[in-house]
Design a protein around this motif. Structure first.
Motif, short mmCIF file in Angstrom:
data_model
loop_
_atom_site.label_atom_id
_atom_site.label_comp_id
_atom_site.label_asym_id
_atom_site.label_seq_id
_atom_site.Cartn_x
_atom_site.Cartn_y
_atom_site.Cartn_z
N PRO A 3 0.84 -1.20 0.00
CA PRO A 3 0.00 0.00 0.00
C PRO A 3 0.87 1.26 0.00
O PRO A 3 1.79 1.37 0.81
CB PRO A 3 -0.80 -0.12 1.31
CG PRO A 3 -0.05 -1.09 2.16
CD PRO A 3 0.68 -2.00 1.23
N LEU A 4 0.57 2.18 -0.90
CA LEU A 4 1.40 3.37 -1.08
C LEU A 4 0.53 4.60 -1.30
O LEU A 4 -0.09 4.75 -2.36
CB LEU A 4 2.31 3.18 -2.30
CG LEU A 4 3.38 2.08 -2.15
CD1 LEU A 4 3.84 1.58 -3.50
CD2 LEU A 4 4.54 2.57 -1.31
N GLN A 78 -6.98 -0.97 0.62
CA GLN A 78 -6.60 -0.75 2.03
C GLN A 78 -7.51 0.33 2.63
O GLN A 78 -7.58 1.45 2.13
CB GLN A 78 -5.14 -0.31 2.17
CG GLN A 78 -4.74 -0.29 3.65
CD GLN A 78 -3.35 0.25 3.93
OE1 GLN A 78 -3.03 1.35 3.51
NE2 GLN A 78 -2.53 -0.52 4.62
N ARG A 205 -3.16 -5.37 8.23
CA ARG A 205 -1.75 -4.97 8.30
C ARG A 205 -1.44 -4.41 9.68
O ARG A 205 -2.19 -3.56 10.18
CB ARG A 205 -1.42 -3.91 7.24
CG ARG A 205 0.08 -3.67 7.16
CD ARG A 205 0.48 -2.72 6.06
NE ARG A 205 1.76 -3.15 5.49
CZ ARG A 205 2.60 -2.36 4.83
NH1 ARG A 205 2.31 -1.10 4.62
NH2 ARG A 205 3.73 -2.84 4.35
N LEU A 245 4.70 -5.29 9.04
CA LEU A 245 5.82 -4.41 8.74
C LEU A 245 6.76 -4.49 9.94
O LEU A 245 6.38 -4.13 11.05
CB LEU A 245 5.27 -2.99 8.68
CG LEU A 245 5.49 -2.13 7.47
CD1 LEU A 245 4.59 -0.91 7.56
CD2 LEU A 245 6.91 -1.69 7.38
N ASN A 268 7.18 -7.07 5.16
CA ASN A 268 7.85 -5.96 4.51
C ASN A 268 8.73 -5.30 5.57
O ASN A 268 8.26 -4.99 6.65
CB ASN A 268 6.82 -4.96 3.96
CG ASN A 268 7.48 -3.72 3.38
OD1 ASN A 268 7.79 -2.78 4.09
ND2 ASN A 268 7.69 -3.73 2.07
N GLY A 274 17.21 0.58 3.34
CA GLY A 274 16.88 0.99 1.97
C GLY A 274 15.58 0.34 1.56
O GLY A 274 14.96 -0.40 2.33
N GLN A 275 15.17 0.61 0.34
CA GLN A 275 13.92 0.01 -0.15
C GLN A 275 14.10 -1.49 -0.38
O GLN A 275 15.22 -1.97 -0.55
CB GLN A 275 13.47 0.71 -1.42
CG GLN A 275 14.33 0.39 -2.63
CD GLN A 275 13.94 1.25 -3.82
OE1 GLN A 275 13.71 2.44 -3.70
NE2 GLN A 275 13.89 0.64 -4.98
N THR A 276 12.97 -2.21 -0.38
CA THR A 276 12.99 -3.65 -0.65
C THR A 276 13.68 -3.91 -1.99
O THR A 276 13.33 -3.29 -2.99
CB THR A 276 11.56 -4.21 -0.72
OG1 THR A 276 10.86 -3.81 0.45
CG2 THR A 276 11.56 -5.72 -0.85
N VAL A 294 5.58 -7.86 0.37
CA VAL A 294 5.03 -6.74 -0.40
C VAL A 294 6.15 -5.75 -0.70
O VAL A 294 7.01 -5.51 0.14
CB VAL A 294 3.84 -6.00 0.25
CG1 VAL A 294 2.56 -6.77 0.07
CG2 VAL A 294 4.09 -5.68 1.71
N VAL A 295 6.10 -5.19 -1.91
CA VAL A 295 7.16 -4.32 -2.39
C VAL A 295 6.57 -2.94 -2.67
O VAL A 295 5.54 -2.83 -3.34
CB VAL A 295 7.77 -4.91 -3.68
CG1 VAL A 295 8.85 -4.00 -4.23
CG2 VAL A 295 8.32 -6.31 -3.42
N TYR A 324 4.47 12.30 -3.22
CA TYR A 324 3.19 12.88 -2.76
C TYR A 324 2.76 14.10 -3.57
O TYR A 324 1.98 14.90 -3.10
CB TYR A 324 3.29 13.26 -1.27
CG TYR A 324 3.72 12.11 -0.39
CD1 TYR A 324 2.84 11.08 -0.08
CD2 TYR A 324 5.00 12.06 0.13
CE1 TYR A 324 3.24 10.01 0.72
CE2 TYR A 324 5.41 11.00 0.95
CZ TYR A 324 4.52 9.98 1.24
OH TYR A 324 4.91 8.94 2.03
C1 FMN Z 1 5.17 7.03 -0.57
C2 FMN Z 1 4.79 5.99 0.45
C3 FMN Z 1 3.48 5.87 0.84
C4 FMN Z 1 3.07 4.88 1.74
N1 FMN Z 1 1.75 4.74 2.05
C5 FMN Z 1 1.33 3.70 2.82
C6 FMN Z 1 -0.06 3.46 3.02
O1 FMN Z 1 -0.94 4.15 2.50
N2 FMN Z 1 -0.40 2.41 3.80
C7 FMN Z 1 0.54 1.58 4.39
O2 FMN Z 1 0.17 0.63 5.08
N3 FMN Z 1 1.86 1.78 4.18
C8 FMN Z 1 2.28 2.80 3.41
N4 FMN Z 1 3.62 2.97 3.15
C9 FMN Z 1 4.58 1.93 3.60
C10 FMN Z 1 4.82 0.92 2.45
O3 FMN Z 1 3.69 0.08 2.27
C11 FMN Z 1 6.06 0.03 2.70
O4 FMN Z 1 5.89 -0.66 3.90
C12 FMN Z 1 7.34 0.86 2.73
O5 FMN Z 1 7.42 1.68 1.57
C13 FMN Z 1 8.60 -0.01 2.77
O6 FMN Z 1 8.65 -0.90 1.66
P1 FMN Z 1 9.65 -0.63 0.41
O7 FMN Z 1 11.02 -0.59 0.98
O8 FMN Z 1 9.43 -1.81 -0.49
O9 FMN Z 1 9.24 0.66 -0.20
C14 FMN Z 1 4.05 4.00 2.30
C15 FMN Z 1 5.39 4.15 1.93
C16 FMN Z 1 5.77 5.12 1.01
C17 FMN Z 1 7.22 5.21 0.60
#
Ligand code: FMN
Length: 340
Positions: A3-4, A78, A205, A245, A268, A274-276, A294-295, A324
């Motif tokens: 979720p992002l 979500q 989550r 997480l 996750n 760093g990022q996944t 999840v990525v 954003y």
């Molecule tokens: C721009 C951004 C927005 C995010 N929005 C959410 C969200 O709406 N809900 C959520 O559960 N996590 C959110 N997260 C956390 C991500 O789901 C994820 O756990 C985090 O980016 C780490 O994973 P990554 O290293 O693969 O990016 C957000 C992260 C980022 C970077």
């Protein structure tokens, strides 16, 4: 896909063409979990966040779901109630409710620039019930609009984690105090949503020990007691999955909760480093830390990430300054492999 939050839904909170295109581009990932989406206007946490509070918003999501399905993907919405993680200049001047009248000691971006988080009002039991009903109504709307499932956002310091946290929840009624009591609201919400739309369509989550939104879960014994009773009570429901997480997915806490949950686990660990990466995700699956990873950020920058990871191709770098932003830049303009 994790979720992002990308805040491209405008002031209406209705997903439009841009969001349809963004999710369509990423359908090849297999299963998309959407950005956090508010179940009711008062629970909106960000300017530009989409909602699932009205039929118009659900109709916008229906177009997203259809686009992803047409490409052979699956999509889970979500549902995110921001709790005290909002501001009157974000949620349209509505009341801000949380377990206790304790503010987050930080600032948030509002329509009038950066402002401190306000002190929320402690919810009455009637308001707790109403929030639960908002989750249920949102889940029904999402499923009726064609979502493959819903994910209840119990992570990152928003309403549900506020109830779980001894720092944010200082209630003295049945929803505060003991680990059992602090877990009560989350159990009730997930149970009610599962009854409404079917447990096999519902994920949760959580982010134990992630200090986002001032939840300060630093006492491992209390975390284990609180999240332990939570997963013990969720186990008989037969949920689609639990998503966690945590910086150490292979460690004692996550694995103990996994054993007690006894269902599919998604992990996750991104925000702790760093990022996944492909290597990290592969390692977590090969070591059997979880059933899936999840990525997030890698998929923001690479709509065709599966093809790139399978073929060992180079990746586009994400542009965090546009995570954003409004508009297509840094959103739908990351190149696909053939065009890279
Ligand atoms: C721009 C951004 C927005 C995010 N929005 C959410 C969200 O709406 N809900 C959520 O559960 N996590 C959110 N997260 C956390 C991500 O789901 C994820 O756990 C985090 O980016 C780490 O994973 P990554 O290293 O693969 O990016 C957000 C992260 C980022 C970077």
């Amino acid at each position: 896909m994790a979720p992002l939050t990308r805040v491209r839904a405008g002031s209406s909170g209705i997903p439009g063409d841009l969001m349809v295109e963004y999710y369509r581009q990423r359908a090849s990932v297999g299963m998309i979990i959407t950005e956090g989406t508010y179940p009711d206007h008062a629970s909106q946490g960000y300017v530009g966040e989409p909602g699932i509070a009205t039929d118009e918003q659900a109709a916008g999501w229906q177009r997203v779901f259809e686009a992803v399905h047409a490409e052979g993907g699956r999509i889970v919405l979500q549902i995110m109630h921001a709790g005290r993680g909002t501001h009157p200049d974000i949620n349209g001047g509505r009341r801000i409710l949380a377990p206790s009248a304790i503010a987050i000691d930080n600032k948030t971006f509002t329509e009038k620039g950066e402002q401190p988080y306000p002190v929320p009002e402690a919810m009455t039991t009637a308001e707790i019930r109403a929030a639960l009903e908002d989750f249920v109504a949102a889940a029904r709307r999402a499923i009726e609009a064609g979502a493959d499932g819903v994910e209840i956002h119990g992570a990152n310091g928003y309403l549900l984690q506020e109830f779980l946290s001894p720092a944010a929840n200082q209630r003295t009624d049945g929803y505060g105090g003991s680990p059992q009591n602090r877990a009560r609201f989350v159990v009730e919400v997930v149970t009610a949503v599962a009854q409404a739309v079917g447990a096999e369509r519902v994920g949760l989550r959580i982010s134990p020990e992630v200090d986002l939104g001032d939840v300060f879960e630093t006492d491992r014994d209390d975390v284990l007691a609180t999240y332990g009773t939570l997963v013990d009570q969720l186990r008989p429901l037969g949920l689609a999955y639990l998503s966690m997480l945590h910086g150490d997915p292979g460690g004692d806490l996550v694995q103990e909760l996994r054993r007690r949950f006894d269902g599919k686990l998604i992990v996750n660990s991104g925000p702790f480093g760093g990022q996944t990466t492909r290597e990290q995700a592969l390692q977590q699956i090969e070591a059997d830390h979880a059933d899936a990873v999840v990525v997030g950020r890698a998929l923001i920058a690479n709509p065709d990430l599966v093809e790139r990871w399978q073929g060992g191709h180079p990746e586009n770098e994400p542009r965090p300054e546009l995570f954003y932003g409004p508009g297509a830049e840094g959103y739908t303009d990351y190149p696909f492999l053939e065009a890279a």
